[in-house]
Structures are given as structure tokens and as C-alpha cells.
Scaffold this motif. Sequence first.
Motif, PDB file in Angstrom:
ATOM      1  N   UNK A  37      28.056 -44.740  31.957  1.00  0.00           N
ATOM      2  CA  UNK A  37      27.698 -44.480  33.357  1.00  0.00           C
ATOM      3  C   UNK A  37      26.618 -45.466  33.772  1.00  0.00           C
ATOM      4  N   UNK A  38      26.937 -46.319  34.731  1.00  0.00           N
ATOM      5  CA  UNK A  38      25.964 -47.313  35.155  1.00  0.00           C
ATOM      6  C   UNK A  38      25.566 -48.261  34.046  1.00  0.00           C
ATOM      7  N   UNK A  39      26.504 -48.529  33.143  1.00  0.00           N
ATOM      8  CA  UNK A  39      26.228 -49.420  32.029  1.00  0.00           C
ATOM      9  C   UNK A  39      25.509 -48.766  30.868  1.00  0.00           C
ATOM     10  N   UNK A  40      25.170 -47.488  30.987  1.00  0.00           N
ATOM     11  CA  UNK A  40      24.476 -46.765  29.925  1.00  0.00           C
ATOM     12  C   UNK A  40      25.431 -45.797  29.233  1.00  0.00           C
ATOM     13  N   UNK A  41      25.376 -45.788  27.917  1.00  0.00           N
ATOM     14  CA  UNK A  41      26.296 -44.969  27.146  1.00  0.00           C
ATOM     15  C   UNK A  41      25.803 -43.535  27.000  1.00  0.00           C
ATOM     16  N   UNK A  42      26.737 -42.607  27.114  1.00  0.00           N
ATOM     17  CA  UNK A  42      26.536 -41.246  26.623  1.00  0.00           C
ATOM     18  C   UNK A  42      27.326 -41.204  25.327  1.00  0.00           C
ATOM     19  N   UNK A  43      26.647 -41.193  24.211  1.00  0.00           N
ATOM     20  CA  UNK A  43      27.348 -41.306  22.937  1.00  0.00           C
ATOM     21  C   UNK A  43      28.011 -39.995  22.548  1.00  0.00           C
ATOM     22  N   UNK A  44      28.997 -40.098  21.683  1.00  0.00           N
ATOM     23  CA  UNK A  44      29.652 -38.907  21.152  1.00  0.00           C
ATOM     24  C   UNK A  44      28.621 -38.052  20.425  1.00  0.00           C
ATOM     25  N   UNK A  45      27.697 -38.699  19.737  1.00  0.00           N
ATOM     26  CA  UNK A  45      26.655 -37.969  19.025  1.00  0.00           C
ATOM     27  C   UNK A  45      25.779 -37.175  19.996  1.00  0.00           C
ATOM     28  N   UNK A  46      25.441 -37.767  21.125  1.00  0.00           N
ATOM     29  CA  UNK A  46      24.639 -37.059  22.127  1.00  0.00           C
ATOM     30  C   UNK A  46      25.403 -35.872  22.694  1.00  0.00           C
ATOM     31  N   UNK A  47      26.682 -36.068  22.939  1.00  0.00           N
ATOM     32  CA  UNK A  47      27.511 -34.984  23.453  1.00  0.00           C
ATOM     33  C   UNK A  47      27.611 -33.860  22.433  1.00  0.00           C
ATOM     34  N   UNK A  48      27.855 -34.201  21.182  1.00  0.00           N
ATOM     35  CA  UNK A  48      27.944 -33.195  20.126  1.00  0.00           C
ATOM     36  C   UNK A  48      26.642 -32.414  19.995  1.00  0.00           C
ATOM     37  N   UNK A  49      25.525 -33.122  20.116  1.00  0.00           N
ATOM     38  CA  UNK A  49      24.226 -32.470  20.011  1.00  0.00           C
ATOM     39  C   UNK A  49      24.028 -31.464  21.134  1.00  0.00           C
ATOM     40  N   UNK A  50      24.445 -31.853  22.353  1.00  0.00           N
ATOM     41  CA  UNK A  50      24.304 -30.947  23.500  1.00  0.00           C
ATOM     42  C   UNK A  50      25.188 -29.704  23.327  1.00  0.00           C
ATOM     43  N   UNK A  51      26.411 -29.913  22.839  1.00  0.00           N
ATOM     44  CA  UNK A  51      27.307 -28.785  22.589  1.00  0.00           C
ATOM     45  C   UNK A  51      26.732 -27.903  21.486  1.00  0.00           C
ATOM     46  N   UNK A  52      26.161 -28.522  20.465  1.00  0.00           N
ATOM     47  CA  UNK A  52      25.561 -27.772  19.377  1.00  0.00           C
ATOM     48  C   UNK A  52      24.411 -26.885  19.843  1.00  0.00           C
ATOM     49  N   UNK A  53      23.638 -27.367  20.817  1.00  0.00           N
ATOM     50  CA  UNK A  53      22.545 -26.567  21.367  1.00  0.00           C
ATOM     51  C   UNK A  53      23.071 -25.275  21.993  1.00  0.00           C
ATOM     52  N   UNK A  54      24.180 -25.408  22.726  1.00  0.00           N
ATOM     53  CA  UNK A  54      24.772 -24.237  23.370  1.00  0.00           C
ATOM     54  C   UNK A  54      25.300 -23.275  22.318  1.00  0.00           C
ATOM     55  N   UNK A  55      25.976 -23.824  21.321  1.00  0.00           N
ATOM     56  CA  UNK A  55      26.533 -22.972  20.277  1.00  0.00           C
ATOM     57  C   UNK A  55      25.431 -22.205  19.533  1.00  0.00           C
ATOM     58  N   UNK A  56      24.342 -22.883  19.237  1.00  0.00           N
ATOM     59  CA  UNK A  56      23.242 -22.223  18.536  1.00  0.00           C
ATOM     60  C   UNK A  56      22.655 -21.099  19.390  1.00  0.00           C
ATOM     61  N   UNK A  57      22.518 -21.369  20.695  1.00  0.00           N
ATOM     62  CA  UNK A  57      21.981 -20.350  21.596  1.00  0.00           C
ATOM     63  C   UNK A  57      22.931 -19.163  21.713  1.00  0.00           C
ATOM     64  N   UNK A  58      24.222 -19.443  21.759  1.00  0.00           N
ATOM     65  CA  UNK A  58      25.203 -18.360  21.830  1.00  0.00           C
ATOM     66  C   UNK A  58      25.181 -17.536  20.558  1.00  0.00           C
ATOM     67  N   UNK A  59      25.049 -18.210  19.435  1.00  0.00           N
ATOM     68  CA  UNK A  59      25.022 -17.491  18.152  1.00  0.00           C
ATOM     69  C   UNK A  59      23.798 -16.590  18.063  1.00  0.00           C
ATOM     70  N   UNK A  60      22.672 -17.079  18.571  1.00  0.00           N
ATOM     71  CA  UNK A  60      21.433 -16.300  18.523  1.00  0.00           C
ATOM     72  C   UNK A  60      21.464 -15.116  19.487  1.00  0.00           C
ATOM     73  N   UNK A  61      22.331 -15.189  20.484  1.00  0.00           N
ATOM     74  CA  UNK A  61      22.357 -14.151  21.518  1.00  0.00           C
ATOM     75  C   UNK A  61      23.216 -12.952  21.150  1.00  0.00           C
ATOM     76  N   UNK A  62      24.026 -13.068  20.096  1.00  0.00           N
ATOM     77  CA  UNK A  62      24.897 -11.959  19.710  1.00  0.00           C
ATOM     78  C   UNK A  62      24.455 -11.400  18.360  1.00  0.00           C
ATOM     79  N   UNK A  63      24.869 -10.186  18.104  1.00  0.00           N
ATOM     80  CA  UNK A  63      24.344  -9.475  16.933  1.00  0.00           C
ATOM     81  C   UNK A  63      25.108  -9.721  15.639  1.00  0.00           C
TER      82      UNK A  63
END
Length: 217
Positions: A37-63
Amino acid sequence: MHRRRRTALVLTAAIAAAAPALTACGNDAHPGAAAVVGGQRITVSQLESRVGEVREAQRAAVSDETQYQQVVASTGGLTRDTLHNMVLDRVLHRAAREEGITVTRKEIQGMRTDLEKQAGGTKGLETAWLQKYGIAPARLDENLRLQLEAQKLAAKLGTDTSQPPFWKALSKASAELHVDLNPRYGSWDVQKSSRVDAKTPWVREVTTATAGQPITT
């Protein structure tokens, strides 16, 4: 795509969540990039990290594990939706900047305080944003900045986020930024400022086998 869906997390759209992993690995023009985007990369690693943050939060939110697996199974687009929002954030920021729009830390805190009152506190707001929009608590302020930019841009244009003038401004910014998505995640529709799925039958999706882990490619 329905305009309310295209709005993503700007104001009202509810984003579904899941953790698909894709076997394809990068494109020839930008190996290792999920998008440019605009010559700047959003890497697969950055995307995976962002998805991982959501997954960790979801895991912590359930019993228990069963509930977590139900959360994963009941949703179906976290990776692509996350990338959509990462790109849209940059597009919207570009459009807002061109109109001289800025958002201060004080404005973000003010919006957060108001929303926390409506949600019954910090925890209630974080839970609501996680469940409805797939936003991890650590990214909440970042998303509120996005919403404030959208609101200010619409007001500057004398419209709201559901009307053509607002989306025309985003389309202009998309074109200027030359958004280029890795084909595994679809493509970017400049006119709609939205990610669209590409018809690529050779891309095979598999479900993440181990709960709580970031996706792998």
C-alpha cells in the motif's frame, strides 16, 4: 459487496472471525507480502501476528476449549477481514490527511470514555469490540482513531460514511496508493475501497489444527 459490509470497522459493520491458513506463499512481485500500500509492505508475518492477537484474546475470553473451538468454527473470515482493515486503515488515513484531518490522543480517549460508559466499563467495551469486530483489546484505540478519522472526513465532505462522496474520497486514496494484494487474499476494488475474493481454485484453504496458535502459510 454491500456498502454496510464495505464500511468494515469504520462505524457499524460486524466482522466475522476465523483462522484459515492458506498453502500458497506470496506472489512473484512481492514475495512475503500480504499487500503493498503506497509502496509499503504489509507482510504476511505482520498479518499473522495481528490475527494471532485476536485469537489469543478470544481464547482468554472463554472458559474452556470447547467454547473456543465453537468461536473459531462459527466464524469464517478473520485473516482476510484483518487484512482488509489493515489496508483500509491506510487508505482512510491518506484520504483524511488530504483533507487536513488529524485525530488527537485526547479525542480518542474521549470517544473511548463515552463508549465505555455505554458498554458498562473497559472490559465490556473490549469484549464488545472483540466479539463484534474482531478487534483485540490492544488494538482498540487504534480502531477508535480509524473511526474518528472516518467521522471527521465525512463531516468535512458534508456527508456521512454511507454516502457516495465519502466512498469517492476513499476510492481516490486507494488509486493514489496503488493497493496491491497478494492473490491468496483476493484483490482490492479501487472503486469500492474494499477487498474482494479472487476466483483462484488453485488456492486451497485448510483450517488451523492447533487452537490458539497464529495461522501459518
